[in-house]
Design an enzyme around this catalytic site. Structure first.
Site, PDB file in Angstrom:
ATOM      1  N   ASP A   1      -4.799   9.142  10.274  1.00 31.65           N
ATOM      2  CA  ASP A   1      -5.005   8.140  11.313  1.00 31.65           C
ATOM      3  C   ASP A   1      -4.927   8.762  12.694  1.00 31.65           C
ATOM      4  OD1 ASP A   1      -5.065   6.210   9.423  1.00 31.65           O
ATOM      5  OD2 ASP A   1      -3.016   5.527   9.740  1.00 31.65           O
TER       6      ASP A   1
ATOM      7  N   ARG B   1      -4.539  10.499   4.431  1.00 32.15           N
ATOM      8  CA  ARG B   1      -3.473  11.465   4.592  1.00 32.15           C
ATOM      9  C   ARG B   1      -2.416  11.357   3.490  1.00 32.15           C
ATOM     10  NH1 ARG B   1       1.239  12.772   6.999  1.00 32.15           N
ATOM     11  NH2 ARG B   1       1.115  14.607   8.334  1.00 32.15           N
TER      12      ARG B   1
ATOM     13  N   LYS C   1       0.836  -1.209   0.000  1.00 29.86           N
ATOM     14  CA  LYS C   1       0.000   0.000   0.000  1.00 29.86           C
ATOM     15  C   LYS C   1       0.862   1.247   0.000  1.00 29.86           C
ATOM     16  CE  LYS C   1      -1.653   1.784   4.078  1.00 29.86           C
ATOM     17  NZ  LYS C   1      -1.449   3.241   4.163  1.00 29.86           N
ATOM     18  N   ASN C   2       1.840   1.273   0.907  1.00 34.45           N
ATOM     19  CA  ASN C   2       2.612   2.500   1.087  1.00 34.45           C
ATOM     20  C   ASN C   2       3.529   2.794  -0.092  1.00 34.45           C
ATOM     21  OD1 ASN C   2       1.327   2.861   3.459  1.00 34.45           O
ATOM     22  ND2 ASN C   2       3.077   2.408   4.790  1.00 34.45           N
TER      23      ASN C   2
ATOM     24  N   ASP D   1       4.643   0.348  11.997  1.00 33.43           N
ATOM     25  CA  ASP D   1       3.377  -0.211  11.528  1.00 33.43           C
ATOM     26  C   ASP D   1       3.141  -1.631  12.041  1.00 33.43           C
ATOM     27  OD1 ASP D   1       2.692   2.086  10.243  1.00 33.43           O
ATOM     28  OD2 ASP D   1       3.144   1.386   8.223  1.00 33.43           O
TER      29      ASP D   1
END
Ligand code: UD1
Length: 446
Positions: free
Chosen positions: A140, A116, A44-45, A328
């Site tokens: 978040d 974000r 995802k990142n 994370d």
């Protein structure tokens, strides 16, 4: 909002009950051991930033390994509103982005507040269009997340940056190279400044740059577009600006956080799982901690196998920017500590608010206390199922892992957070033998 007459709401309630909303939750029955095979998606990142990088050129960029998650859909919409044509096929994980000659320059609050990471269009837009108007994000619930390094870096590259009416407004009549020292190796600031610098005139040095695999992935895609970057994966990035970039095809790096989440779940449940499309070298410290806890790990051609035959032992963990232990995975490692043998101290150095989810974990019987950025967790043989609330992506995933080792049923609500980061989480876990299902539940107010 609709009202339900007495007696039709909760059983035995004589008062009127109001259904506030229908919310999705996960129901997890504890006791199963994770075993089998699972394939990890692209990160995802990484994918979100690769998608933003398509704005640096005109024409069709193709990115594969893009996970079917909510955040990707939000980034799709951000790009559409900037004038891109975006086609995403979840079944193949390929996104095609046709970036126009003259993109728009605004990312609105309705999208940025939901994700974000939308802020990562700031660098590409100011470099390509000389202007970017990006709403100030919410994000978040994991602590204050400043943008000062993004702003100071863009200013060094020659942009003026103002904040007005809830927007960050960056303008430049042509960016120029500069030496930028980051106070902290921020992932987002490194990415934004990198994407601005590739089209700036002259040489940019980003010192104390983030070294995350997702930054290396972005550098590789930018190199494929014709950028000149040296030092990817080190703390000094040297970028020689070029006049134009060309569209490219790129595959997103495997998601090390998803792989780490499944690895930790395997150890917690004393299971045996083979992870495909997983990079062991991106999880060095995390896997070393799991081995110290008693796990076995074996490298395989496209991933690794992890197993644990006994109750894990408590291990201390300190989060740090890569190659340190990833923040994370901190919630998942706290969930692990809550069922390990002994006492573990977990220290969070990246996001100040990331311990908030511990209140939810203690509802499952975890014995955890925090003091500043330290958490002390006394392991118990088992947790005890209860309703809990996901407060962010990683906290949500950690609560599901905790539910796997809790007696009875754990209901995790607000799972839209988990859907932001984990594609097919329920399906993957069921495939590994977990008893978990998604269900719609009315959110009731008495
Ligand atoms: C990214 C990841 C997130 C991960 C984090 C750290 C994405 C979409 N998200 O977030 O999952 O947890 O990296 O690995 O890729 N900071 C400032 N000023 C700035 C920038 C950052 O004070 O200008 C602070 C933040 O408040 C935070 C710390 O630096 O305390 C780390 O932030 P950063 O590395 O930028 O994380 P993100 O890019 O937001």
């Amino acid at each position: 909002m609709s009202s339900v007459s007495p007696g039709r709401g909760r059983a035995n309630s004589l008062r009127p009950t109001t259904i506030v909303a229908i919310v999705e939750s996960f129901l997890v029955s504890g006791g199963a051991r994770l075993a089998g095979e699972v394939t990890v998606t692209g990160a995802k990142n990484s994918a979100l930033k690769l998608m933003a990088a398509s704005l640096l050129t005109t024409g069709r960029t193709a990115i594969s390994g893009v996970p079917a998650i909510l955040d990707v859909r939000i980034m799709e919409e951000v790009l559409r509103r900037l004038g891109c044509a975006v086609q995403y096929r979840p079944e193949t994980g390929v996104v095609l982005i046709d970036s126009p000659q003259d993109p728009g320059t605004a990312a609105d609050y309705d999208l940025v507040r939901r994700m974000r990471a939308s802020i990562c269009v700031l660098g590409p837009l100011v470099a390509r269009c000389g202007e970017a108007r990006v709403a100030l994000p919410g994000g978040d619930a994991i602590g204050s997340r400043g943008l000062d390094m993004h702003i100071a870096g863009l200013q060094k590259l020659g942009a003026t940056v103002d904040s007005e009416h809830g927007f960050l407004l960056a303008r430049a009549g042509g960016l120029h190279g500069a030496t930028i020292w980051l106070d902290f190796p921020s992932v987002g600031a490194t990415e934004n400044l990198l994407m601005a610098a590739v089209l700036a005139k002259g040489t940019t040095v980003i010192d104390n740059a983030a070294r995350e695999p997702e930054i290396v992935d972005l550098c590789e895609m930018l190199l494929g577009m014709g950028a000149q970057i040296a030092g990817a994966g080190t703390s000094t990035l040297v970028i020689e600006g070029v006049d134009t970039l060309a569209p490219t095809m790129h595959a997103a790096v495997p998601d090390r956080i998803v792989a780490g989440t499944y690895a930790i779940g395997t150890v917690m449940t004393q299971g045996d799982v083979r992870l495909r499309n997983a990079r062991m070298d991106h999880l060095d410290i995390a896997l070393d901690k799991l081995v110290t806890a008693g796990a076995g790990v074996e490298e395989k051609p496209d991933g690794f196998r992890i197993w644990c035959d006994a109750r894990p032992r408590a291990v201390d963990v300190v989060t740090l920017p890569y190659p340190g232990f990833p923040t994370d995975l901190q919630p998942a490692v706290i969930a692990l500590a809550s069922v390990s043998d002994g006492v573990a101290m977990i220290t969070e150095n990246v996001f100040e608010g990331r311990f908030m989810f511990i209140d939810e974990l203690t509802r499952l019987g975890a014995d955890a206390r925090t003091d500043g950025h330290h958490a002390v967790v006394r392991g118990r043989p088992r947790l005890s199922g209860a309703p809990v609330r996901a407060t962010d992506i990683r906290a949500g995933a950690a609560l599901v892992l905790a539910g796997l080792v809790a007696d009875g049923v754990t209901q995790v609500t607000e799972v839209h957070h988990i859907d932001r980061g984990y594609a097919g989480f329920v399906e993957d876990l069921r495939g590994l033998g977990a008893q978990i299902m998604r269900e719609d539940v009315p959110d009731l107010l008495d």
